[in-house]
Write a protein that holds these residues in place. Structure first.
Motif, PDB file in Angstrom:
ATOM      1  N   ALA A  94       5.604   6.983 -23.590  1.00  0.00           N
ATOM      2  CA  ALA A  94       4.710   6.308 -22.920  1.00  0.00           C
ATOM      3  C   ALA A  94       3.497   7.008 -22.477  1.00  0.00           C
ATOM      4  N   GLU A  95       2.937   8.045 -22.713  1.00  0.00           N
ATOM      5  CA  GLU A  95       1.606   7.922 -22.753  1.00  0.00           C
ATOM      6  C   GLU A  95       0.315   7.100 -23.405  1.00  0.00           C
ATOM      7  N   LYS A  96       0.936   7.381 -25.028  1.00  0.00           N
ATOM      8  CA  LYS A  96       0.398   6.043 -25.672  1.00  0.00           C
ATOM      9  C   LYS A  96       0.571   4.474 -24.769  1.00  0.00           C
ATOM     10  N   TRP A  97       1.580   3.714 -24.453  1.00  0.00           N
ATOM     11  CA  TRP A  97       1.463   3.025 -23.317  1.00  0.00           C
ATOM     12  C   TRP A  97       1.055   2.806 -22.830  1.00  0.00           C
ATOM     13  N   GLY A  98       0.329   3.970 -21.859  1.00  0.00           N
ATOM     14  CA  GLY A  98      -0.165   4.293 -20.627  1.00  0.00           C
ATOM     15  C   GLY A  98      -1.712   4.186 -21.289  1.00  0.00           C
ATOM     16  N   LYS A  99      -2.626   4.776 -22.140  1.00  0.00           N
ATOM     17  CA  LYS A  99      -3.724   4.441 -22.463  1.00  0.00           C
ATOM     18  C   LYS A  99      -3.919   2.836 -23.248  1.00  0.00           C
ATOM     19  N   LEU A 100      -3.547   2.318 -23.408  1.00  0.00           N
ATOM     20  CA  LEU A 100      -3.692   0.594 -23.983  1.00  0.00           C
ATOM     21  C   LEU A 100      -4.617  -0.194 -23.170  1.00  0.00           C
ATOM     22  N   THR A 101      -5.572  -1.115 -22.814  1.00  0.00           N
ATOM     23  CA  THR A 101      -6.125  -1.327 -22.494  1.00  0.00           C
ATOM     24  C   THR A 101      -5.364  -2.328 -21.625  1.00  0.00           C
ATOM     25  N   ASP A 102      -5.350  -2.858 -20.291  1.00  0.00           N
ATOM     26  CA  ASP A 102      -4.625  -4.368 -20.077  1.00  0.00           C
ATOM     27  C   ASP A 102      -4.700  -5.414 -20.918  1.00  0.00           C
ATOM     28  N   ARG A 103      -5.261  -5.805 -21.136  1.00  0.00           N
ATOM     29  CA  ARG A 103      -5.325  -6.574 -21.765  1.00  0.00           C
ATOM     30  C   ARG A 103      -4.140  -6.252 -23.468  1.00  0.00           C
ATOM     31  N   GLU A 104      -4.075  -5.470 -24.367  1.00  0.00           N
ATOM     32  CA  GLU A 104      -3.264  -4.858 -24.555  1.00  0.00           C
ATOM     33  C   GLU A 104      -1.900  -4.466 -24.331  1.00  0.00           C
ATOM     34  N   LYS A 105      -1.240  -4.576 -23.476  1.00  0.00           N
ATOM     35  CA  LYS A 105      -0.873  -4.203 -21.867  1.00  0.00           C
ATOM     36  C   LYS A 105      -0.228  -6.081 -22.463  1.00  0.00           C
ATOM     37  N   GLU A 106      -1.244  -6.743 -22.040  1.00  0.00           N
ATOM     38  CA  GLU A 106      -0.604  -7.931 -21.732  1.00  0.00           C
ATOM     39  C   GLU A 106      -0.274  -8.571 -23.182  1.00  0.00           C
ATOM     40  N   ALA A 107      -0.990  -8.259 -24.105  1.00  0.00           N
ATOM     41  CA  ALA A 107      -0.523  -8.919 -25.186  1.00  0.00           C
ATOM     42  C   ALA A 107       0.547  -8.226 -26.356  1.00  0.00           C
ATOM     43  N   ALA A 108       1.113  -7.437 -26.072  1.00  0.00           N
ATOM     44  CA  ALA A 108       2.560  -6.837 -25.940  1.00  0.00           C
ATOM     45  C   ALA A 108       3.749  -7.041 -25.192  1.00  0.00           C
ATOM     46  N   LEU A 109       3.495  -7.246 -23.951  1.00  0.00           N
ATOM     47  CA  LEU A 109       4.202  -7.747 -22.984  1.00  0.00           C
ATOM     48  C   LEU A 109       4.505  -9.094 -23.461  1.00  0.00           C
ATOM     49  N   TYR A 110       3.672 -10.199 -23.901  1.00  0.00           N
ATOM     50  CA  TYR A 110       4.158 -11.122 -23.582  1.00  0.00           C
ATOM     51  C   TYR A 110       3.799 -11.849 -25.539  1.00  0.00           C
ATOM     52  N   SER A 111       4.125 -10.989 -26.330  1.00  0.00           N
ATOM     53  CA  SER A 111       4.661 -10.977 -27.624  1.00  0.00           C
ATOM     54  C   SER A 111       5.398 -12.507 -27.703  1.00  0.00           C
ATOM     55  N   LEU A 112       6.533 -11.719 -26.980  1.00  0.00           N
ATOM     56  CA  LEU A 112       7.921 -12.856 -26.927  1.00  0.00           C
ATOM     57  C   LEU A 112       8.390 -12.669 -28.814  1.00  0.00           C
ATOM     58  N   ASP A 113       8.351 -12.083 -28.872  1.00  0.00           N
ATOM     59  CA  ASP A 113       8.745 -11.925 -30.277  1.00  0.00           C
ATOM     60  C   ASP A 113      10.671 -11.210 -30.816  1.00  0.00           C
ATOM     61  N   LYS A 114      10.322 -10.795 -29.437  1.00  0.00           N
ATOM     62  CA  LYS A 114      12.413 -10.851 -29.106  1.00  0.00           C
ATOM     63  C   LYS A 114      12.597  -9.894 -27.714  1.00  0.00           C
ATOM     64  N   PRO A 115      13.461 -10.387 -27.425  1.00  0.00           N
ATOM     65  CA  PRO A 115      14.131  -9.709 -25.991  1.00  0.00           C
ATOM     66  C   PRO A 115      13.954  -8.923 -25.438  1.00  0.00           C
ATOM     67  N   GLY A 116      14.101  -8.409 -24.261  1.00  0.00           N
ATOM     68  CA  GLY A 116      14.082  -7.037 -23.586  1.00  0.00           C
ATOM     69  C   GLY A 116      14.012  -7.099 -22.533  1.00  0.00           C
ATOM     70  N   LYS A 117      13.493  -6.372 -21.574  1.00  0.00           N
ATOM     71  CA  LYS A 117      14.085  -5.546 -19.833  1.00  0.00           C
ATOM     72  C   LYS A 117      12.916  -7.228 -19.418  1.00  0.00           C
ATOM     73  N   GLU A 118      13.422  -7.597 -18.465  1.00  0.00           N
ATOM     74  CA  GLU A 118      13.024  -8.582 -17.636  1.00  0.00           C
ATOM     75  C   GLU A 118      13.003  -8.220 -15.724  1.00  0.00           C
ATOM     76  N   ARG A 119      11.448  -8.349 -15.562  1.00  0.00           N
ATOM     77  CA  ARG A 119      11.842  -8.818 -14.070  1.00  0.00           C
ATOM     78  C   ARG A 119      12.988  -8.607 -13.166  1.00  0.00           C
ATOM     79  N   THR A 120      13.020  -7.334 -12.337  1.00  0.00           N
ATOM     80  CA  THR A 120      14.077  -8.242 -11.489  1.00  0.00           C
ATOM     81  C   THR A 120      13.135  -8.741 -10.397  1.00  0.00           C
ATOM     82  N   ILE A 121      13.246 -10.367 -10.223  1.00  0.00           N
ATOM     83  CA  ILE A 121      12.655 -11.101  -8.523  1.00  0.00           C
ATOM     84  C   ILE A 121      13.985 -10.648  -7.240  1.00  0.00           C
TER      85      ILE A 121
END
Length: 397
Positions: free
Chosen positions: A288-315
């Motif tokens: 979690a600490e490492k995730w927190g240190k990523l830039t917003d661009r790095e977080k977005e790239a990781a989140l939208y890599s779409l390379d495998k399924p995972g958790k999704e937002r609750t709408i």
């Protein structure tokens, strides 16, 4: 190298604890649930007529559900009539209307009620030298003609008696003249009698949506640019709109779906639409600490890599309302929901038929997660009998 490893770790962790399952590292793999029978995937090609292709496919599947034969109804019959109807309204409103290729599901059902319908074989609507729709010239020519008519009357001069005939002549040249009678499978029809011969009735189809800026359980004119007809949709709470989709599919009814595919979680190449969310709950303190240190661009790239399924937002209701109010959800595409599926970690999806030809990875079909549908639906059209009885009662039907 250290930064590269950190980003790689984030890619593995960002989509949640469920992604730790071994199967989840192998891309998206779907297990289908109930899949309804539809007619073959079509290709709208270079035309903004998804609204017509999707609704026609839904109606064709309804004909199958009602015990009728498989058939291909003419999309361009409706598109051509819609251009004429829209053009008349555009001139009447002095050009203060969205005259474009777009439309909505009710354009099809209302168009069939007004003008009848014909099979594709009778009216392919391709009278301009291409094998598939290509509107890059048609739309420009039609709008330029109407704008010229409006400009010519700018000094309060009366419109000529020829402008509608001239506009209709342009439509005839591009789409082909409209047949008054035709023979299909050995029987003679008019467009109206052919519509009457179908085992479905256009009055059975209703539009539904879910927004808080209008009262629930009442109709309202949905405020999207392509609603040139100023048609109304019935307003439901979000959970009841989703319940209606599920109930329809379970009982054999496909759903015409208006949505927004400009979302970052939509991928043409991977054939999916999701609304991902990073799950800090599944990370250790160091992760979690490492995730927190990523830039917003790095977080977005990781989140939208779409390379495998995972958790999704609750709408929830507020989220979808804010997205609509802020132009983050727009009415930019129409498809048909034809069934259900789950991915390898249990996330639930809808299987959707598109009109972008038979293309990989799923031969013209796509998988959209439940959060995506809940978040990005502008409206749906279903047979009114597909709506659960308790909801129909609330609507006064």
């Amino acid at each position: 190298m250290k930064n590269l490893l950190t980003t790689a770790l984030a890619l593995c962790l960002a989509l949640g604890a469920a992604a730790q399952t071994p199967d989840s590292t192998q891309g998206y793999r779907f297990t289908e649930g109930k899949i309804l029978r539809t007619t073959p995937v079509k290709d709208q090609s270079r035309s903004g007529t998804c609204w017509c292709y999707s609704t026609m496919t839904m109606l064709e599947s309804e004909i199958l559900r009602a015990g009728g034969p498989e058939m291909h109804l003419s999309e361009m019959w409706i598109v051509r009539h819609s251009f004429m109807d829209k053009g008349e309204k555009y001139v009447r409103l002095h050009g203060k209307l969205n005259f474009a290729e777009g439309g909505a599901s009710h354009d099809v059902t209302e168009g069939i009620k007004r003008h009848g319908i014909v099979p594709f074989e009778v009216y392919p609507g391709l009278n301009y030298g291409t094998e598939k729709p290509d509107f890059h010239e048609i739309s420009a020519v039609l709008k330029a003609y109407l704008d010229a008519v409006i400009e010519a009357s700018g000094e309060k001069k009366p419109l000529s008696t020829a402008w509608k005939r001239g506009f209709n002549a342009i439509l005839d040249e591009y789409f082909g003249p409209l047949p008054e009678r035709f023979t299909y499978q050995g029987k003679e029809y008019t467009p109206q009698t052919f519509a009457e011969s179908l085992p479905i009735r256009m009055d059975d189809y209703v539009d539904l949506s879910s927004f808080t800026h209008h009262p629930f359980y009442e109709p309202f004119m949905i405020e999207v640019p392509d609603n040139w007809m100023w048609a109304s949709v019935w307003n439901l709470p979000l959970d009841e709109m989703m319940q209606t989709i599920d109930h329809a599919l379970e009982n054999g009814y496909t759903v015409a779906w208006g949505t927004d595919v400009s979302e970052k979680g939509f991928s043409r190449t991977k054939g999916i639409g999701i609304i991902p969310e990073a799950s800090l709950e599944g990370m250790s303190g160091t992760e979690a600490e490492k995730w927190g240190k990523l830039t917003d661009r790095e977080k977005e790239a990781a989140l939208y890599s779409l390379d495998k399924p995972g958790k999704e937002r609750t709408i929830d209701q507020q989220m979808r309302q804010e997205a609509f109010d802020n132009y983050e959800t727009t009415d930019d595409h129409g498809m048909v929901i034809v069934g259900t599926a789950t991915d390898q970690i249990g996330n639930r999806y809808y299987k959707v038929q598109n009109s972008w030809n038979v293309v990989p990875p799923y031969d013209g079909f796509w998988y959209f997660s439940r959060p995506f549908v809940a978040y990005k639906t502008t409206s749906i059209m279903v047979n009114r009998n597909a709506v659960p009885k308790e909801i129909r009662k609330k609507l006064g039907w």
